[in-house]
Structure formats: C-alpha cells, structure tokens
Design a protein around this motif. Sequence first.
Motif, PDB file in Angstrom:
ATOM      1  N   CYS A   1     132.867  27.169  25.910  1.00 39.89           N
ATOM      2  CA  CYS A   1     133.033  25.732  26.116  1.00 39.89           C
ATOM      3  C   CYS A   1     134.038  25.462  27.231  1.00 39.89           C
ATOM      4  O   CYS A   1     135.239  25.682  27.061  1.00 39.89           O
ATOM      5  CB  CYS A   1     133.491  25.061  24.818  1.00 39.89           C
ATOM      6  SG  CYS A   1     133.646  23.276  24.948  1.00 39.89           S
ATOM      7  N   ARG A   2     133.551  24.971  28.356  1.00 37.79           N
ATOM      8  CA  ARG A   2     134.401  24.790  29.530  1.00 37.79           C
ATOM      9  C   ARG A   2     135.568  23.840  29.271  1.00 37.79           C
ATOM     10  O   ARG A   2     136.700  24.098  29.704  1.00 37.79           O
ATOM     11  CB  ARG A   2     133.578  24.256  30.706  1.00 37.79           C
ATOM     12  CG  ARG A   2     132.526  25.203  31.215  1.00 37.79           C
ATOM     13  CD  ARG A   2     131.858  24.670  32.465  1.00 37.79           C
ATOM     14  NE  ARG A   2     132.775  24.656  33.598  1.00 37.79           N
ATOM     15  CZ  ARG A   2     133.029  25.716  34.369  1.00 37.79           C
ATOM     16  NH1 ARG A   2     132.447  26.873  34.113  1.00 37.79           N
ATOM     17  NH2 ARG A   2     133.854  25.615  35.383  1.00 37.79           N
ATOM     18  N   LYS A   3     135.304  22.743  28.580  1.00 30.71           N
ATOM     19  CA  LYS A   3     136.355  21.735  28.434  1.00 30.71           C
ATOM     20  C   LYS A   3     137.459  22.160  27.468  1.00 30.71           C
ATOM     21  O   LYS A   3     138.496  21.499  27.390  1.00 30.71           O
ATOM     22  CB  LYS A   3     135.766  20.390  28.011  1.00 30.71           C
ATOM     23  CG  LYS A   3     135.097  20.353  26.658  1.00 30.71           C
ATOM     24  CD  LYS A   3     134.714  18.915  26.281  1.00 30.71           C
ATOM     25  CE  LYS A   3     133.750  18.295  27.266  1.00 30.71           C
ATOM     26  NZ  LYS A   3     133.326  16.932  26.867  1.00 30.71           N
ATOM     27  N   LEU A   4     137.250  23.295  26.763  1.00 25.76           N
ATOM     28  CA  LEU A   4     138.296  23.812  25.883  1.00 25.76           C
ATOM     29  C   LEU A   4     139.110  24.930  26.525  1.00 25.76           C
ATOM     30  O   LEU A   4     140.034  25.465  25.906  1.00 25.76           O
ATOM     31  CB  LEU A   4     137.679  24.322  24.577  1.00 25.76           C
ATOM     32  CG  LEU A   4     137.319  23.247  23.542  1.00 25.76           C
ATOM     33  CD1 LEU A   4     136.460  23.832  22.433  1.00 25.76           C
ATOM     34  CD2 LEU A   4     138.573  22.601  22.970  1.00 25.76           C
TER      35      LEU A   4
ATOM     36  N   ASN B   1     129.395  34.510  32.912  1.00 29.39           N
ATOM     37  CA  ASN B   1     128.549  33.339  33.138  1.00 29.39           C
ATOM     38  C   ASN B   1     127.364  33.651  34.045  1.00 29.39           C
ATOM     39  O   ASN B   1     126.246  33.163  33.827  1.00 29.39           O
ATOM     40  CB  ASN B   1     129.382  32.206  33.732  1.00 29.39           C
ATOM     41  CG  ASN B   1     130.211  31.495  32.683  1.00 29.39           C
ATOM     42  OD1 ASN B   1     129.980  31.652  31.490  1.00 29.39           O
ATOM     43  ND2 ASN B   1     131.193  30.715  33.116  1.00 29.39           N
ATOM     44  N   ASP B   2     127.616  34.463  35.076  1.00 28.70           N
ATOM     45  CA  ASP B   2     126.523  34.874  35.964  1.00 28.70           C
ATOM     46  C   ASP B   2     125.459  35.652  35.193  1.00 28.70           C
ATOM     47  O   ASP B   2     124.247  35.463  35.396  1.00 28.70           O
ATOM     48  CB  ASP B   2     127.059  35.733  37.112  1.00 28.70           C
ATOM     49  CG  ASP B   2     127.866  34.930  38.123  1.00 28.70           C
ATOM     50  OD1 ASP B   2     127.783  33.677  38.101  1.00 28.70           O
ATOM     51  OD2 ASP B   2     128.600  35.547  38.913  1.00 28.70           O
TER      52      ASP B   2
ATOM     53  N   LEU C   1     119.996  22.188  32.637  1.00 29.37           N
ATOM     54  CA  LEU C   1     121.169  21.504  33.197  1.00 29.37           C
ATOM     55  C   LEU C   1     122.425  21.838  32.409  1.00 29.37           C
ATOM     56  O   LEU C   1     123.503  22.010  32.988  1.00 29.37           O
ATOM     57  CB  LEU C   1     120.932  19.989  33.217  1.00 29.37           C
ATOM     58  CG  LEU C   1     119.895  19.499  34.229  1.00 29.37           C
ATOM     59  CD1 LEU C   1     119.589  18.013  34.016  1.00 29.37           C
ATOM     60  CD2 LEU C   1     120.392  19.734  35.661  1.00 29.37           C
ATOM     61  N   TRP C   2     122.295  21.918  31.099  1.00 27.70           N
ATOM     62  CA  TRP C   2     123.453  22.261  30.260  1.00 27.70           C
ATOM     63  C   TRP C   2     123.937  23.670  30.592  1.00 27.70           C
ATOM     64  O   TRP C   2     125.142  23.904  30.753  1.00 27.70           O
ATOM     65  CB  TRP C   2     123.070  22.164  28.783  1.00 27.70           C
ATOM     66  CG  TRP C   2     124.224  22.297  27.836  1.00 27.70           C
ATOM     67  CD1 TRP C   2     125.004  21.294  27.344  1.00 27.70           C
ATOM     68  CD2 TRP C   2     124.731  23.521  27.280  1.00 27.70           C
ATOM     69  NE1 TRP C   2     125.968  21.819  26.500  1.00 27.70           N
ATOM     70  CE2 TRP C   2     125.826  23.180  26.443  1.00 27.70           C
ATOM     71  CE3 TRP C   2     124.382  24.867  27.391  1.00 27.70           C
ATOM     72  CZ2 TRP C   2     126.559  24.133  25.736  1.00 27.70           C
ATOM     73  CZ3 TRP C   2     125.113  25.814  26.688  1.00 27.70           C
ATOM     74  CH2 TRP C   2     126.192  25.447  25.873  1.00 27.70           C
ATOM     75  N   LEU C   3     123.001  24.611  30.706  1.00 25.39           N
ATOM     76  CA  LEU C   3     123.374  25.993  31.032  1.00 25.39           C
ATOM     77  C   LEU C   3     124.023  26.064  32.410  1.00 25.39           C
ATOM     78  O   LEU C   3     125.037  26.756  32.598  1.00 25.39           O
ATOM     79  CB  LEU C   3     122.137  26.886  30.990  1.00 25.39           C
ATOM     80  CG  LEU C   3     122.390  28.360  31.334  1.00 25.39           C
ATOM     81  CD1 LEU C   3     123.256  29.023  30.279  1.00 25.39           C
ATOM     82  CD2 LEU C   3     121.073  29.122  31.497  1.00 25.39           C
ATOM     83  N   GLU C   4     123.476  25.348  33.371  1.00 27.19           N
ATOM     84  CA  GLU C   4     124.032  25.362  34.724  1.00 27.19           C
ATOM     85  C   GLU C   4     125.470  24.850  34.730  1.00 27.19           C
ATOM     86  O   GLU C   4     126.342  25.417  35.385  1.00 27.19           O
ATOM     87  CB  GLU C   4     123.158  24.504  35.647  1.00 27.19           C
ATOM     88  CG  GLU C   4     123.617  24.512  37.103  1.00 27.19           C
ATOM     89  CD  GLU C   4     122.725  23.666  37.989  1.00 27.19           C
ATOM     90  OE1 GLU C   4     123.035  23.540  39.192  1.00 27.19           O
ATOM     91  OE2 GLU C   4     121.715  23.124  37.483  1.00 27.19           O
TER      92      GLU C   4
ATOM     93  N   GLU D   1     127.616  24.760  32.129  1.00 29.83           N
ATOM     94  CA  GLU D   1     128.539  25.577  31.347  1.00 29.83           C
ATOM     95  C   GLU D   1     128.769  26.968  31.937  1.00 29.83           C
ATOM     96  O   GLU D   1     129.743  27.634  31.584  1.00 29.83           O
ATOM     97  CB  GLU D   1     128.018  25.708  29.906  1.00 29.83           C
ATOM     98  CG  GLU D   1     128.046  24.402  29.124  1.00 29.83           C
ATOM     99  CD  GLU D   1     129.444  23.831  28.959  1.00 29.83           C
ATOM    100  OE1 GLU D   1     130.358  24.570  28.532  1.00 29.83           O
ATOM    101  OE2 GLU D   1     129.642  22.636  29.274  1.00 29.83           O
ATOM    102  N   THR D   2     127.894  27.405  32.834  1.00 32.06           N
ATOM    103  CA  THR D   2     128.062  28.735  33.433  1.00 32.06           C
ATOM    104  C   THR D   2     128.616  28.657  34.856  1.00 32.06           C
ATOM    105  O   THR D   2     128.613  29.661  35.577  1.00 32.06           O
ATOM    106  CB  THR D   2     126.735  29.514  33.443  1.00 32.06           C
ATOM    107  OG1 THR D   2     125.735  28.730  34.114  1.00 32.06           O
ATOM    108  CG2 THR D   2     126.275  29.839  32.039  1.00 32.06           C
ATOM    109  N   GLY D   3     129.097  27.496  35.261  1.00 37.18           N
ATOM    110  CA  GLY D   3     129.725  27.385  36.574  1.00 37.18           C
ATOM    111  C   GLY D   3     130.989  28.232  36.648  1.00 37.18           C
ATOM    112  O   GLY D   3     131.611  28.547  35.628  1.00 37.18           O
TER     113      GLY D   3
END
Length: 616
Positions: A568-571, A589-590, A607-610, A612-614
């Motif tokens: 979870c990116r925002k955490l 992530n890659d 879109l969600w995967l893209e 969160e895997t940035g």
Amino acid sequence: MEKVDTSSRLAELRKLMQEKNVDVYIVPSEDSHSSEYIAPCDARRAFISGFTGSAGVAVVTLDKAALATDGRYFNQAEKQLDKNWLLLKQGIQDVPTWQEWAVEQSEGGKVVAVDPTLLTSGYAKKLADKIKKNGGKDLVAVTDNLVDRVWAQGKPSRPNEPVIVLDQKYAGKDVKSKLDELRTELEKKKLLGFVVSMLDEVAWLFNLRGSDIPYNPVFFSYAIVTADKATLYVDASKLSQDCQSYLAANNVDIKPYNAIFEDATTLGQSAKATNAQASGDSKKYLISTKASWALKLALGGDDLVEEIRSPIEDHKAVKNAAELEGMRQCHVRDGAALVEYFAWLEDQLINQKATIDEVQAADQLEAFRAKKERFAGLSFDTISSTGANAAVIHYKPEPGACSVIDPDAVYLCDSGAQYLDGTTDTTRTLHFGTPTADEIEAYTLVLKGHIALDMAIFPKGTTGFAIDALARQHLWQQGLDYRHGTGHGVGSYLNVHEGPVGIGTRIQYSEVALAEGNVISNEPGFYEDGKFGIRIENIIMVKKAETKHSFGDKPWFTFEHVTMVPYCRKLVDTNLLTPAEKKWLNDYNDEVSKKVGPLLQDDLSKLWLERETGHY
C-alpha cells in the motif's frame, strides 16, 4: 463474536466426570491426528468453552474451568468466554500454562483425565509425571469422550468426502519413490515399520487429496508402512474405482479407517513375541512425536515404540522442482485475483460510495479467486478486518455480526487459496482514505522488517529461530513487537500451516535448519488494540545464494518470494526507507507488474496495479 452460555454444558460434563471418578478433565483443540484445523465434528473445545479460535486447551474441574491460548487469540477469547471461564494468556509472565494449571488442580490425590486419542504420548508422559510429583493421583485415559456425550444432540456427523489422485505433474514424485525413501529410513534405524497418523503426511505419501477438513485437502486416514507392505486405513466409500485401482497398482492395501487400533495392537503383540524369542536389540515400530497416546498404547508402549520427528514431515517440507514451480505459478494467478479484488473494493468504497461489510468483501474475493485456473477452494477462513478488528490477529468476520468496512480506517486482509499446483497465503494491509501518522509509521516499520527477512543471506545450518529478529528489529528499536511467529511452513496443495520449519521464537523452530526447497511465510506485524492492526505477508522459498566468499565451504541460502501483490503506497513513509529498501520495493513492483499485469482483463484492475507498482 458473541458469548455462549456454557453453564449447562459444564454442569453435564461435571456430572459425567463424577460418574467416571474424574476430578480434572482436559479438552484439547486437536483431533485424533493432531490436526491444527479440524472438522466441525471434532470441535470439542470450542463447544465446551464457546471459544472458537484454532489454538487452545480447556481444563475443567468440578468447580472451575480455564481456557489457555496464545497471543494471537487474547482479544477473541476475552470476547467469547463467559463468566464460567478463566483465561490463561500463554506467554505472559506469571500466567501458568494449561499443564501447570491442571497439575495445580490435581493436588490432594485428584485424578486428571483425557481422551487418549487427543493428546500426544509425549505430552501425556510429561503431564503424568508432573501430576504425581505434585501430589495428584494420576493421568487417566478415558476412551469414552465425555464432551461428545454432552454434545450428543446437534453434533455434526463425521465427513465422508471423496478422495482424488493428485496428478504426477503437480506431485512431482511418484508413490513408489516416496515409499522407497521411507523404507530406507526405516532400514537405517532398524525399525519394523512406521505408523503414519498425520493426515497431510498420509495425503502426501500416497499423492492423494480429500476435503474432510475445511480448507485442508486431506481425508481421515492412517497408514502403516513396513519393509514389504503399505496399508492405507480409510473408509472405502471415499475411494472411486479409479482411486482403488491406482492404489492397487502401487501395491497399497486398503483397510477400514477404524481398523487401525486393532491392527496396531496385533502388530505390537507380534513384535513382542518375536523380540522375546530373539537375542539382541528389540525391534520397534516408529510413530511421530505428534502421534496420539492411544496409538502408542495400542502398539505396546515404550518397549515397542520409538518416537521421533516424522521422516515424512521432513521430506514433505523440502519441495521438489514441480512443487516449487507450482508455487510460483499459482501465486501469480492468486496475485491477479487479489489485485482485482483490491481495485474493486477501493472503487466500491470511494467512487461508488457503497456499503460493504467484511463478510461481503471476503465473499467477493473468493469469487475472484474461483475464476482462476486450477482453483480448488480457500486455504483458510479469510480474515477481512476493518479498523479495530484488524488488531484481532486471527479475526473471523461472521455474517450479521461483522463490521462495515470503513474507508477511513485500516483494512487488513489475510487470505489464501488451494490450487492443484500449490497453496497460497497472502496478507496485505491497505488504507482507502487518509492514514494517520501512527498507522504510516507502524506500517513502514513492519515493511522494513518484511524486506530485511526477504533479503537475508545465511549459511547452511541456520534455523528460523535464529533469523526471527531480522523481521522484528525495526519495531524493537521503537519499543514495539507482535505476539505471533514470523513465518510458518506451507504445504503444496496441502495444509497452509505445516512443519517442521518456520520462523519465530517457538523452541521447535530452533531444532530444524532451513533447507533449500523449504516454503515458508514472511509475515511480521503490529497491533494496537482497539485501534488498528498491520500485517504484511509473502510466501518465500529457500534457495541457494550467490556470495563473493564461502566461509567454511558452507552453502549459503537466501529467499525467493513468490507472492505477487503490491504493497500500500499511501502507508509507506519513504523517509524511513534506506536506498537498498527502496530498490527492493521498486524491483518487486516491476516483477509484480510484469507477471500479474498480463492476467488482468479490466481497466479498473490495470489502472490500480499501475498506480500501486510505481517506483518510489
């Protein structure tokens, strides 16, 4: 988690205890195969106490009752136990173990009793010695289970589900090879045979699977393997004609499930007679340290039985090439299901403003998984928990008695599935709104420990006990910790929890070194009671490591992660991450994007995967 009034149940049990001249009665959680997860018909401890967690022991006297469980279930037990019960929090200073409490109650010449099929012989011997030393009379085997008699009405019937043959392409090793390996072990130790009592060991040995226990592809059975014979004890009605033909082709005899104790007694008597006529060392049968007291008694006790850690358990824990590849593949498909689920859940909560409770969410996750190739069911009850519920380590949402998911609170989802080519177990903690500083800090500290364990390199001979601190170090630096192990072994289309290896502070994790081919979980966490819980879990596999040097000419090992689900990116507080940790996250992530992305069909999931895997 509603309380059950256990007053009448305890009153009936105590009446039966008095009839049997029993002062203290022990009710374990396990079935007669020492199973962690059990069929509903074997949930005796849950019935008598009202506590439904998977681990715990109930001890009932004529005027008191106690329930002992570990830190995973303290919150749950406090909510479920009624006024009749004392909660013994195992692992807390000055709190007695259930054995100590039972021994204390036996003072003054009192009798302690247990169903001998539900306690291992090792536990029985130690407990009997302590009872006598402390002034108790004895530990007695009562074969007539007293809780079953109390539970006579409404007790579920014993399951009788069909057994299937696991295809060789998934099993990776045929039955003949497995039996040959076992017989070699028996020959080395000069043993007459092995009585196999663990359900997953029987299933693995014969490349069979069943569904007698929810989420565990096993079936009620025993087996006896000698130098020239293999016998499977199972109700024949479970076996199709193809299954029976398969067993016959592998020279495996079939006998009724309930015949095991009679046959064990006959084998023991025969061995005793043979040993009496022979000179030299007596020959014995082998049982595992997890076999029941009843099985040991049937075989003839110490004179005719040797107990060690099961050789099948050791062999099963080292996965072969087909099993390892199956783990890789099923986790990619499972990762796609989880990505689809998290993208759907976020959209429903944030964009659609939908009201979704924890059970509805878990059901939707199962629906996503069920569409995946080779899906065979869940591997355990999904832990779908919002806010304070996430702090209950083994929380189980119940229909009509669970919480609505709060998009402004932490959401913890611990779930897994059974596939024909492997077993999954993944935990992700998410936040769909704006997390607090405490939540972000806790999540990042847990993530740092999770990464540290994944990146570990260690020499051959290292145990899971030795590396547990790697996952806790960043929490410890802040005076924080968690009350559960860091990792457990995972079966290959078998039990989601399997021994003998794992990562944690349990003494058994110091006894067996990690080996190439072991599959275990990596799941540190942190829990703030009444507020939130954090857990992050991947499945990892032990593999050889490439190192610049090789001190002492030892092989060196590291881990390969197979779980493919973003964090979870925002955490994540990137300010708390080192450059090496950021690189690990970016590389992970890659890998997730590359493997899971092609399996996604809808734009929402893509879109969600893209996002969160940035890269961080």
